[in-house]
Scaffold this motif. Structure first.
Motif, PDB file in Angstrom:
ATOM      1  N   GLU A 123       0.822  -1.219   0.000  1.00 17.01           N
ATOM      2  CA  GLU A 123       0.000   0.000   0.000  1.00 17.01           C
ATOM      3  C   GLU A 123       0.853   1.264   0.000  1.00 17.01           C
ATOM      4  O   GLU A 123       0.496   2.272  -0.623  1.00 17.01           O
ATOM      5  CB  GLU A 123      -0.928   0.019   1.217  1.00 17.01           C
ATOM      6  CG  GLU A 123      -1.985  -1.057   1.233  1.00 17.01           C
ATOM      7  CD  GLU A 123      -1.478  -2.367   1.814  1.00 17.01           C
ATOM      8  OE1 GLU A 123      -2.286  -3.301   1.949  1.00 17.01           O
ATOM      9  OE2 GLU A 123      -0.271  -2.429   2.137  1.00 17.01           O
ATOM     10  N   TYR A 124       1.990   1.210   0.697  1.00 16.01           N
ATOM     11  CA  TYR A 124       2.823   2.403   0.846  1.00 16.01           C
ATOM     12  C   TYR A 124       4.242   2.209   0.319  1.00 16.01           C
ATOM     13  O   TYR A 124       5.087   3.087   0.499  1.00 16.01           O
ATOM     14  CB  TYR A 124       2.880   2.810   2.327  1.00 16.01           C
ATOM     15  CG  TYR A 124       1.517   2.899   2.966  1.00 16.01           C
ATOM     16  CD1 TYR A 124       0.563   3.788   2.489  1.00 16.01           C
ATOM     17  CD2 TYR A 124       1.167   2.081   4.046  1.00 16.01           C
ATOM     18  CE1 TYR A 124      -0.693   3.875   3.062  1.00 16.01           C
ATOM     19  CE2 TYR A 124      -0.082   2.161   4.635  1.00 16.01           C
ATOM     20  CZ  TYR A 124      -1.016   3.055   4.134  1.00 16.01           C
ATOM     21  OH  TYR A 124      -2.264   3.139   4.708  1.00 16.01           O
ATOM     22  N   GLY A 134       0.737   7.513  -0.937  1.00 25.49           N
ATOM     23  CA  GLY A 134      -0.513   7.500  -0.191  1.00 25.49           C
ATOM     24  C   GLY A 134      -1.325   6.255  -0.461  1.00 25.49           C
ATOM     25  O   GLY A 134      -1.004   5.443  -1.334  1.00 25.49           O
ATOM     26  N   ALA A 135      -2.405   6.103   0.288  1.00 27.56           N
ATOM     27  CA  ALA A 135      -3.254   4.918   0.144  1.00 27.56           C
ATOM     28  C   ALA A 135      -3.921   4.861  -1.224  1.00 27.56           C
ATOM     29  O   ALA A 135      -4.253   3.781  -1.718  1.00 27.56           O
ATOM     30  CB  ALA A 135      -4.302   4.900   1.253  1.00 27.56           C
ATOM     31  N   ASP A 136      -4.154   6.040  -1.852  1.00 24.92           N
ATOM     32  CA  ASP A 136      -4.792   6.070  -3.164  1.00 24.92           C
ATOM     33  C   ASP A 136      -3.783   6.043  -4.305  1.00 24.92           C
ATOM     34  O   ASP A 136      -4.148   6.223  -5.471  1.00 24.92           O
ATOM     35  CB  ASP A 136      -5.666   7.320  -3.284  1.00 24.92           C
ATOM     36  CG  ASP A 136      -4.867   8.606  -3.071  1.00 24.92           C
ATOM     37  OD1 ASP A 136      -3.650   8.506  -2.799  1.00 24.92           O
ATOM     38  OD2 ASP A 136      -5.459   9.696  -3.185  1.00 24.92           O
ATOM     39  N   GLY A 137      -2.527   5.836  -3.998  1.00 22.67           N
ATOM     40  CA  GLY A 137      -1.494   5.780  -5.021  1.00 22.67           C
ATOM     41  C   GLY A 137      -0.793   7.094  -5.262  1.00 22.67           C
ATOM     42  O   GLY A 137       0.215   7.138  -5.968  1.00 22.67           O
ATOM     43  N   GLY A 138      -1.298   8.194  -4.685  1.00 20.87           N
ATOM     44  CA  GLY A 138      -0.662   9.485  -4.850  1.00 20.87           C
ATOM     45  C   GLY A 138       0.382   9.741  -3.787  1.00 20.87           C
ATOM     46  O   GLY A 138       0.925   8.816  -3.180  1.00 20.87           O
ATOM     47  N   PHE A 139       0.649  11.021  -3.549  1.00 25.00           N
ATOM     48  CA  PHE A 139       1.649  11.399  -2.566  1.00 25.00           C
ATOM     49  C   PHE A 139       1.109  11.195  -1.160  1.00 25.00           C
ATOM     50  O   PHE A 139      -0.060  11.486  -0.875  1.00 25.00           O
ATOM     51  CB  PHE A 139       2.056  12.862  -2.763  1.00 25.00           C
ATOM     52  CG  PHE A 139       3.068  13.348  -1.762  1.00 25.00           C
ATOM     53  CD1 PHE A 139       4.414  13.051  -1.905  1.00 25.00           C
ATOM     54  CD2 PHE A 139       2.663  14.091  -0.661  1.00 25.00           C
ATOM     55  CE1 PHE A 139       5.352  13.503  -0.983  1.00 25.00           C
ATOM     56  CE2 PHE A 139       3.596  14.552   0.271  1.00 25.00           C
ATOM     57  CZ  PHE A 139       4.942  14.253   0.100  1.00 25.00           C
ATOM     58  N   LEU A 143       0.297  10.663   8.180  1.00 25.65           N
ATOM     59  CA  LEU A 143       0.402  12.087   8.447  1.00 25.65           C
ATOM     60  C   LEU A 143      -0.208  12.898   7.311  1.00 25.65           C
ATOM     61  O   LEU A 143      -0.840  13.933   7.518  1.00 25.65           O
ATOM     62  CB  LEU A 143       1.866  12.483   8.648  1.00 25.65           C
ATOM     63  CG  LEU A 143       2.627  11.675   9.723  1.00 25.65           C
ATOM     64  CD1 LEU A 143       4.078  12.118   9.785  1.00 25.65           C
ATOM     65  CD2 LEU A 143       1.950  11.818  11.073  1.00 25.65           C
ATOM     66  N   ILE A 144       0.013  12.407   6.084  1.00 23.86           N
ATOM     67  CA  ILE A 144      -0.596  12.989   4.890  1.00 23.86           C
ATOM     68  C   ILE A 144      -1.141  11.850   4.059  1.00 23.86           C
ATOM     69  O   ILE A 144      -0.402  10.954   3.675  1.00 23.86           O
ATOM     70  CB  ILE A 144       0.423  13.801   4.088  1.00 23.86           C
ATOM     71  CG1 ILE A 144       0.986  14.955   4.904  1.00 23.86           C
ATOM     72  CG2 ILE A 144      -0.210  14.329   2.802  1.00 23.86           C
ATOM     73  CD1 ILE A 144       2.053  15.769   4.194  1.00 23.86           C
ATOM     74  N   ASN A 145      -2.459  11.892   3.783  1.00 24.39           N
ATOM     75  CA  ASN A 145      -3.118  10.838   2.997  1.00 24.39           C
ATOM     76  C   ASN A 145      -2.882   9.470   3.643  1.00 24.39           C
ATOM     77  O   ASN A 145      -2.305   8.571   3.057  1.00 24.39           O
ATOM     78  CB  ASN A 145      -2.598  10.838   1.572  1.00 24.39           C
ATOM     79  CG  ASN A 145      -3.428   9.984   0.643  1.00 24.39           C
ATOM     80  OD1 ASN A 145      -4.520   9.534   1.004  1.00 24.39           O
ATOM     81  ND2 ASN A 145      -2.928   9.767  -0.542  1.00 24.39           N
TER      82      ASN A 145
END
Length: 267
Positions: A56-57, A172-177, A265-267
């Motif tokens: 995931e990360y 992030g969990a959605d694949g972004g930052f 902490l972020i996403n």
């Protein structure tokens, strides 16, 4: 008139091991326990061959980086799988750990640490060692300590690979930052690893050795001065980077095993 020195008969012979009254045995004991614990953990961890990848990360445990064997779980091999699956007796970490451990074992500070803690040679200043003879590092296997400079190059490569692992862990969990607690720990780890590697005596010699006039090489002199400053903190960096590697590996293992989720902490 100059007086001649009286003849000597060798070292003073004492009936006790040392005249020291402080707890001289405590530092080597603590060093022994810490290094022994790390060796035991590293041995067990290398043969576990699981819980080292969090897809995931993109968290990859440092003990398994780079994961080059065909037995590596999908997604964890950022540099391909050029090495075969040799079964449970030869897990993927065994392809890389010899180079990492070789750098640490031949490190000047670690030599002092385990010589005193494991071989009691000598156990402390002004304390006699139990060995009858000392041949230095001129014979096998201690003569292999001289390959430290070559392990240094391997350590640079491993540090660069772990830096890449850290960069792709900003996910992030959605694949972004995204940034999680694991990301922060990995950043701290690579900073400490770079600091420890660059504080090495071989690095200091590489950038500033064999120069007769520093004034004619201002860039190399600047690099040498920075490496010298880091070298003064070599012991602290050796221990802090050793602890950080183990801490990140344990953290990734627990997250991968589902013991707890990575605080984001972020996403």
């Amino acid at each position: 008139m100059q007086m001649s020195a009286p003849p000597t008969t060798g070292r003073a012979r004492l009936s006790v091991r040392t005249l020291r009254t402080d707890r001289w045995w405590l530092p080597p004991l603590v060093t022994f326990l810490a290094l022994f614990a790390f060796v035991v953990y590293g041995s067990i961890r290398a043969f576990m061959n699981e819980w080292y990848w969090v897809p995931e990360y993109h968290y990859l445990a440092p003990f398994y980086s780079p994961c080059l064997g065909a037995a590596c779980v999908p997604g964890s091999s950022h540099w391909g799988q050029p090495l075969p699956d040799l079964g449970p007796l030869v897990p993927p970490p065994l392809f890389v750990l010899p180079f990492v451990l070789g750098f640490r074992l031949t490190c000047y500070y670690y030599r002092k640490a385990y010589y005193r803690a494991f071989w009691v040679s000598p156990p402390a200043c002004a304390v006699a060692e139990p060995h009858a003879r000392y041949s230095g590092e001129r014979r096998f296997p201690l003569v292999l300590q001289n390959v430290h400079r070559y392990f240094f190059y391997a350590a640079l490569l491993v540090a660069a690979i772990l830096t890449y692992d850290t960069v792709i862990a900003f996910r992030g969990a959605d694949g972004g930052f995204g940034i999680g607690l694991g990301t922060v720990l990995m950043v701290v780890n690579v900073v400490l690893l770079w600091a420890y590697t660059l504080s090495c005596h071989s690095c200091r010699h590489l950038v500033g050795g064999k120069l007769r006039h520093f004034s004619k090489h201002p860039v190399r002199y600047w690099l040498w001065s920075k490496a010298t400053w880091l070298n003064g903190k070599h012991m602290l960096l050796a221990w802090s980077s050793l602890i950080s590697v183990a801490a990140v590996d344990v953290y990734v293992m627990l997250v991968a095993a589902g013991v707890f989720s990575d605080p984001r902490l972020i996403n």
